[in-house]
Every structure is written in C-alpha cells, then in structure tokens.
Motif scaffolding. Structure first.
Motif, short mmCIF file in Angstrom:
data_model
loop_
_atom_site.label_atom_id
_atom_site.label_comp_id
_atom_site.label_asym_id
_atom_site.label_seq_id
_atom_site.Cartn_x
_atom_site.Cartn_y
_atom_site.Cartn_z
N HIS A 41 0.95 -1.19 -0.38
CA HIS A 41 -0.20 0.09 -0.21
C HIS A 41 0.85 1.58 -0.08
O HIS A 41 0.55 2.18 -0.58
CB HIS A 41 -0.95 -0.11 0.79
CG HIS A 41 -2.24 -1.33 0.97
ND1 HIS A 41 -2.87 -0.89 0.43
CD2 HIS A 41 -3.06 -1.63 1.68
CE1 HIS A 41 -3.76 -1.47 -0.10
NE2 HIS A 41 -4.05 -2.43 1.37
N ALA A 42 2.39 1.43 0.56
CA ALA A 42 2.85 2.42 0.57
C ALA A 42 3.33 2.83 -0.71
O ALA A 42 4.00 3.88 -1.11
CB ALA A 42 3.97 2.56 1.89
N ALA A 44 2.30 1.05 -3.78
CA ALA A 44 0.94 1.61 -4.93
C ALA A 44 -0.68 2.35 -4.15
O ALA A 44 -1.31 2.57 -4.89
CB ALA A 44 1.23 0.48 -5.42
N GLY A 45 -0.67 2.43 -3.06
CA GLY A 45 -1.53 3.00 -2.42
C GLY A 45 -3.01 1.86 -2.47
O GLY A 45 -2.73 0.84 -2.34
N LEU A 46 -4.15 2.35 -2.75
CA LEU A 46 -5.43 1.90 -2.28
C LEU A 46 -5.07 0.52 -3.52
O LEU A 46 -5.80 -0.93 -3.41
CB LEU A 46 -6.92 2.63 -2.65
CG LEU A 46 -6.80 3.34 -0.73
CD1 LEU A 46 -8.23 4.22 -1.06
CD2 LEU A 46 -6.57 2.74 0.06
N ALA A 47 -5.13 0.27 -4.26
CA ALA A 47 -4.71 0.08 -5.29
C ALA A 47 -3.96 -1.38 -5.28
O ALA A 47 -4.72 -2.40 -5.73
CB ALA A 47 -4.08 0.66 -7.10
N TRP A 49 -5.29 -3.25 -2.43
CA TRP A 49 -6.05 -3.80 -1.85
C TRP A 49 -5.42 -5.27 -2.30
O TRP A 49 -5.77 -6.28 -1.52
CB TRP A 49 -7.29 -3.11 -2.20
CG TRP A 49 -8.00 -3.57 -3.59
CD1 TRP A 49 -8.10 -3.00 -4.46
CD2 TRP A 49 -9.09 -4.83 -4.52
NE1 TRP A 49 -8.34 -3.37 -5.99
CE2 TRP A 49 -9.12 -4.83 -5.59
CE3 TRP A 49 -8.93 -5.99 -3.81
CZ2 TRP A 49 -10.21 -5.91 -6.64
CZ3 TRP A 49 -9.56 -6.82 -3.72
CH2 TRP A 49 -9.87 -6.61 -5.32
N GLN A 152 6.17 0.18 -10.25
CA GLN A 152 5.57 0.66 -8.69
C GLN A 152 6.16 -1.11 -8.89
O GLN A 152 6.37 -1.76 -7.53
CB GLN A 152 4.01 0.68 -8.79
CG GLN A 152 3.56 1.60 -8.28
CD GLN A 152 2.71 1.98 -8.70
OE1 GLN A 152 1.85 1.29 -8.93
NE2 GLN A 152 2.22 3.72 -7.97
#
Length: 203
Positions: A41-42, A44-47, A49, A152
């Motif tokens: 998450h750090a 790629a963020g919420l993607a 999940w 990423q």
C-alpha cells in the motif's frame, strides 16, 4: 507481553527438532503477514488491495505447530505446501512482474530441508510442487486482479527480494542449529568405529 510471548513459545514447541523449525518459520510468517500488504500500500496506494487475499493462508500457517505435534512429517510438509498456495494467491492478486514467484525458492528449500533421508521418496511430490507451480500453475492463473506501472512493480520486486532473502536466511540459521559437527576420530580408533555414522549422518 511476557505472558503472550511465553504462550507463543509454548505453542511453537515441538518434540521433533525438524518440526520445530517448521513451527518457528510458520509463526514468523504469520507475524509478518499483516505487514506485507501495508508495504505494498505504501508503494501503490489503495490499488494494492488484492494482496490482502494472502491472509487467507494465515490459519493454515498458524496450524503448522499443532499439526506437527500430531504428526511431525505432516506438519513439516504442510509448511511448504501452504507457502506455495500463498505464493499463487499473491501472484494472482498483483501479477508476476512484482517478483512474487521468488517466494517459491524458500518453499523448495523447506521441502528439501525438513525431511529426513528415509522420508525423501514419499516427500518428492511436495519437493516438486514449487517447480510445478513456477513452470505450469502460474501460467494458468490468468491476468492479475490489478496491474501496476513498471516503477511500482520494480519497487515491489525490491521488497519481495528482501523478504525472500530474509526468509531463506532464517531457514538456514534454524536448520544449521541442528547440525552437530563430528569430532575428529581419536588416534587408535578402529576402522569400524571411524566409519560409524556421524551425528549429521544419523540426522
């Protein structure tokens, strides 16, 4: 905190030293599993999940010590089997380019290191499983649940490579503790005694 650690050590305690290695590695994996999705998450963020789906394997890793106390051989081989399954889930979640297939390396190491010579023939299917997963099963997973840009993916590859390296090192340290070096044969020792199995050979 001390009580929790004592309970954890007690749960990881298995009479068979090899099964004890499996139990320790399994619990280390369980302790680190919730943090792995946070790393992604750090990046790629919420993607990221879908990587939370890897927690589906947590109960099976957690069961390794209990299974090993019931049957050492089954408990030892359960660990690499669950590891391969967890790796396939992760690859399906975020794709091959993130280097997740590297986790098949410690799975193969565990399948080889956690069995004794007389068990090797029976354990061959488990030893072959990481190679089958890499060469055949991964190609049949279809596209990942989510795709990421190349930068990423490269960052994920670094995280995965460090994680795999750490896991392989841990396995090596734990297994090396079971190797008892044989002392040099004293002068005058008979040929039969000198040819007797060393502690490592008996192991």
């Amino acid at each position: 905190m001390r009580d929790h650690l004592a309970k954890l050590r007690a749960y990881a305690t298995v009479d068979d030293p090899l099964a004890g290695v499996a139990a320790t590695v399994a619990l280390v994996v369980v302790g680190n599993q919730p943090f792995y999705p946070l790393y992604l998450h750090a990046i790629a963020g919420l993607a990221a999940w879908p990587v939370w789906l890897t927690l589906l394997s947590t109960p099976f890793f957690l069961a390794v010590p209990a299974v090993a106390r019931w049957n050492s051989f089954t408990g030892r081989l359960l660990l690499p089997v669950v590891g391969v399954a967890n790796t396939l889930i992760a690859v399906k979640a975020v794709g091959r380019d993130s280097g997740l297939e590297l986790f098949l390396v410690p799975c193969a190491l565990l399948a080889a290191a956690l069995v004794r010579p007389h068990e090797r023939l029976v354990s061959l299917p488990v030893l072959a499983l990481p190679f089958v997963a890499y060469g055949w099963l991964v190609d049949r997973l279809g596209p990942p649940l989510v795709s990421f840009p190349a930068d990423q993916q490269a960052s994920m590859l670094v995280v995965n490579a460090i994680s795999v390296g750490s896991l392989v090192t841990l396995i090596g340290v734990l297994v090396s503790r079971l190797v008892v070096p044989s002392a040099a044969a004293p002068a005058g020792l008979s040929a039969e005694a000198a040819a007797a199995p060393t502690p490592l050979q008996r192991y």
